[in-house]
Write a protein that holds these residues in place. Sequence first.
Motif, PDB file in Angstrom:
ATOM      1  N   SER A   1       0.830  -1.198   0.000  1.00 42.80           N
ATOM      2  CA  SER A   1       0.000   0.000   0.000  1.00 42.80           C
ATOM      3  C   SER A   1       0.867   1.251   0.000  1.00 42.80           C
ATOM      4  CB  SER A   1      -0.916   0.007   1.238  1.00 42.80           C
ATOM      5  OG  SER A   1      -1.474   1.290   1.445  1.00 42.80           O
ATOM      6  N   ALA A   2       0.666   2.109  -0.975  1.00 45.63           N
ATOM      7  CA  ALA A   2       1.411   3.372  -1.016  1.00 45.63           C
ATOM      8  C   ALA A   2       1.081   4.226   0.194  1.00 45.63           C
ATOM      9  CB  ALA A   2       1.086   4.115  -2.305  1.00 45.63           C
ATOM     10  N   ASN A   3      -0.150   4.121   0.688  1.00 48.69           N
ATOM     11  CA  ASN A   3      -0.542   4.899   1.874  1.00 48.69           C
ATOM     12  C   ASN A   3       0.207   4.429   3.118  1.00 48.69           C
ATOM     13  OD1 ASN A   3      -2.618   6.694   0.790  1.00 48.69           O
ATOM     14  ND2 ASN A   3      -3.795   4.832   0.423  1.00 48.69           N
ATOM     15  N   TRP A   4       0.409   3.096   3.248  1.00 48.64           N
ATOM     16  CA  TRP A   4       1.174   2.586   4.396  1.00 48.64           C
ATOM     17  C   TRP A   4       2.620   3.056   4.313  1.00 48.64           C
ATOM     18  CZ3 TRP A   4       5.481  -0.523   5.074  1.00 48.64           C
ATOM     19  CH2 TRP A   4       5.705  -0.985   6.387  1.00 48.64           C
TER      20      TRP A   4
ATOM     21  N   ALA B   1      -7.377  -7.434   1.243  1.00 48.28           N
ATOM     22  CA  ALA B   1      -6.371  -6.528   0.669  1.00 48.28           C
ATOM     23  C   ALA B   1      -6.710  -6.186  -0.779  1.00 48.28           C
ATOM     24  CB  ALA B   1      -4.987  -7.157   0.761  1.00 48.28           C
ATOM     25  N   TYR B   2      -7.140  -7.210  -1.535  1.00 46.83           N
ATOM     26  CA  TYR B   2      -7.490  -6.960  -2.937  1.00 46.83           C
ATOM     27  C   TYR B   2      -8.678  -6.004  -3.026  1.00 46.83           C
ATOM     28  CZ  TYR B   2      -9.257  -7.721  -7.652  1.00 46.83           C
ATOM     29  OH  TYR B   2      -9.724  -7.532  -8.929  1.00 46.83           O
ATOM     30  N   ALA B   3      -9.676  -6.225  -2.176  1.00 46.11           N
ATOM     31  CA  ALA B   3     -10.847  -5.342  -2.171  1.00 46.11           C
ATOM     32  C   ALA B   3     -10.439  -3.906  -1.840  1.00 46.11           C
ATOM     33  CB  ALA B   3     -11.878  -5.848  -1.164  1.00 46.11           C
ATOM     34  N   CYS B   4      -9.485  -3.763  -0.918  1.00 40.26           N
ATOM     35  CA  CYS B   4      -9.047  -2.415  -0.527  1.00 40.26           C
ATOM     36  C   CYS B   4      -8.307  -1.708  -1.660  1.00 40.26           C
ATOM     37  CB  CYS B   4      -8.160  -2.484   0.714  1.00 40.26           C
ATOM     38  SG  CYS B   4      -9.058  -2.911   2.231  1.00 40.26           S
ATOM     39  N   THR B   5      -7.584  -2.473  -2.492  1.00 46.18           N
ATOM     40  CA  THR B   5      -6.884  -1.840  -3.625  1.00 46.18           C
ATOM     41  C   THR B   5      -7.877  -1.349  -4.677  1.00 46.18           C
ATOM     42  OG1 THR B   5      -6.613  -3.920  -4.874  1.00 46.18           O
ATOM     43  CG2 THR B   5      -4.870  -3.314  -3.305  1.00 46.18           C
ATOM     44  N   ARG B   6      -9.089  -1.906  -4.661  1.00 43.83           N
ATOM     45  CA  ARG B   6     -10.124  -1.499  -5.622  1.00 43.83           C
ATOM     46  C   ARG B   6     -10.987  -0.366  -5.083  1.00 43.83           C
ATOM     47  NH1 ARG B   6      -8.753  -3.292 -10.336  1.00 43.83           N
ATOM     48  NH2 ARG B   6     -10.928  -3.218 -11.024  1.00 43.83           N
TER      49      ARG B   6
ATOM     50  N   GLY C   1      -8.408   5.732   1.332  1.00 39.12           N
ATOM     51  CA  GLY C   1      -7.242   6.465   1.796  1.00 39.12           C
ATOM     52  C   GLY C   1      -6.372   5.597   2.693  1.00 39.12           C
ATOM     53  N   GLU C   2      -5.988   6.143   3.866  1.00 36.51           N
ATOM     54  CA  GLU C   2      -5.124   5.395   4.786  1.00 36.51           C
ATOM     55  C   GLU C   2      -5.798   4.142   5.332  1.00 36.51           C
ATOM     56  OE1 GLU C   2      -4.059   8.225   7.732  1.00 36.51           O
ATOM     57  OE2 GLU C   2      -2.546   9.220   6.462  1.00 36.51           O
TER      58      GLU C   2
ATOM     59  N   MET D   1      -7.801  -1.263   7.363  1.00 37.11           N
ATOM     60  CA  MET D   1      -8.901  -2.242   7.274  1.00 37.11           C
ATOM     61  C   MET D   1      -8.363  -3.664   7.270  1.00 37.11           C
ATOM     62  SD  MET D   1     -12.061  -0.949   7.029  1.00 37.11           S
ATOM     63  CE  MET D   1     -13.043  -1.972   5.958  1.00 37.11           C
ATOM     64  N   ILE D   2      -7.236  -3.864   6.584  1.00 37.47           N
ATOM     65  CA  ILE D   2      -6.639  -5.200   6.510  1.00 37.47           C
ATOM     66  C   ILE D   2      -6.260  -5.676   7.904  1.00 37.47           C
ATOM     67  CG2 ILE D   2      -4.709  -6.543   5.599  1.00 37.47           C
ATOM     68  CD1 ILE D   2      -4.580  -4.494   3.281  1.00 37.47           C
TER      69      ILE D   2
END
Length: 513
Positions: free
Chosen positions: A39-42, A164-169, A174-175, A180-181
């Motif tokens: 994650s770029a945000n992480w 994680a895949y759902a979060c990339t979509r 944002g952060e 969430m993961i």
Amino acid sequence: MVALMTSKRAYNWFVSLVAASCMVLYGYDASVFNSVQGSANWVAYFNNPGDNTLGSINTAYTVGAIVGGFFIGGPTADYLGRKVGMGIGCAFVIVATFMQTFSPRGNIGCFIGGRALIGIGQGIALTAGPIYIGELAPAEIRGKIMTFWQMFYSVGSFICFWIAYACTRAPQLGEWDWKMIIIFQLFFPILILCLLPIIPGSPRWYIKRNNDIEKARSALRRVRDTEEEVEDEILQIREALEYEKEAISGGYSALWKDKSLRKRMYLALVINAGQQLTGQGSLNTYSTKIYQKVFTHESQISLINALNATFGILFTLNTIWFIDRFGRKALLIGGSIGMGLCMIIVSAVETETPNMANGAKSEPVGISIVFLFFLFILFYKPSWGATVWIWTAEVFSMNVRAQAVGMASQTQNVANTIFQQFFPIFLNNDGFYAFYLFAGINFLLGLFVWFFVPETKQVPLEEIDALFGGANHVTQGEEVLANQKAANAREVHEAHEAHEKPGTVNVENVEFR
């Protein structure tokens, strides 16, 4: 002969699966860090940590797990009970999850502290869980039930990677795309804590810790079909414990004093370390960084990780059909050969093909590499994945089982701590040539099993010592109990004779005037 699925046998599966859910914690957490570092945000939240810092984050978890497994897990499971050990581990995971999720911006130390704490919790839970399963499951299905221990690792990875895949979509998160993961990790420890009060304790622990035959009998009645099975098992446990107490040692020192146990300990340490050196440990922790050398899109890499975890569940299920048919040894050797060949081919495919202008591989090459890594998992899951846990949980005698399983299983994290600290640097400097090393290790592990590891298929726990040059604890314990009964009968007889012998005076009945 196939046993019928009675209501009590089904309940035996249920209580075992509750304990096996501890492995979901491990599988999920092993995939958490893999996912969030993509994650770029992480990366921005923690000020773009470098390779050494990434290695330290992973090391913090493994050091915590070593402390939990080596020094806390065994005594906790032995003195407080298997169920309590699982519960304490879950509590640590819950606290650590909040620490990681709500770490202050830029405070990588708090995140690392959460990783260490979650490692301690899992070290405790992963010691108690397989012991509980091994002590409640009958010998003829013990291998099948323990298969779910490894499968639930894949379930944890499956849940994590798909989240994680759902979060990339969902870029609008944002952060929270990485938070969430992590926060979803709360679900299973809370579920386990809710279920632990309703499952029985270990009958072997009841007898060993407090000599509480009635509690042991009550626990067995919940998972055995007949009273005869219950009484036979109670007798076997008592006989084994009596022998261990009389002839070996009631404490952990027996691991080093008894030649048979010492041999088992050495073997368990090697194969548990070997499990992580097959290449699976690096793939599970750093697959995101590995695939970044082949693919360029974050969501594409997340999808591959999610599919990998999905197939991991299916591949682990193969163990159910193989483990008690072909045995532990055949699976370990076959898995080593298959994994070694996969690592050779994947290294050759990546290193001998050109990169495109954007630095990635062509689509056919990328697909080939993904296929080979999936094939590697097909060989790994039923062999060095599931079988190592099964073998480790069943080979130690009752007097040292908790401590031995804790120490042996956490050798996985010792190997991880040493290897994963420098693997990101190794990968950056040498690329896929690193996987030739894994190929050599896999072939060496196969040879080790061939020459040194005995087969334990369907051997009762109390009789397994004979495979390693030790005594049969049931047979020897039967003699110990028989000698004790004979000695007691002799004392009663002698006392009776002394009382009845003519001319003797019973001082208690003499009245002094």
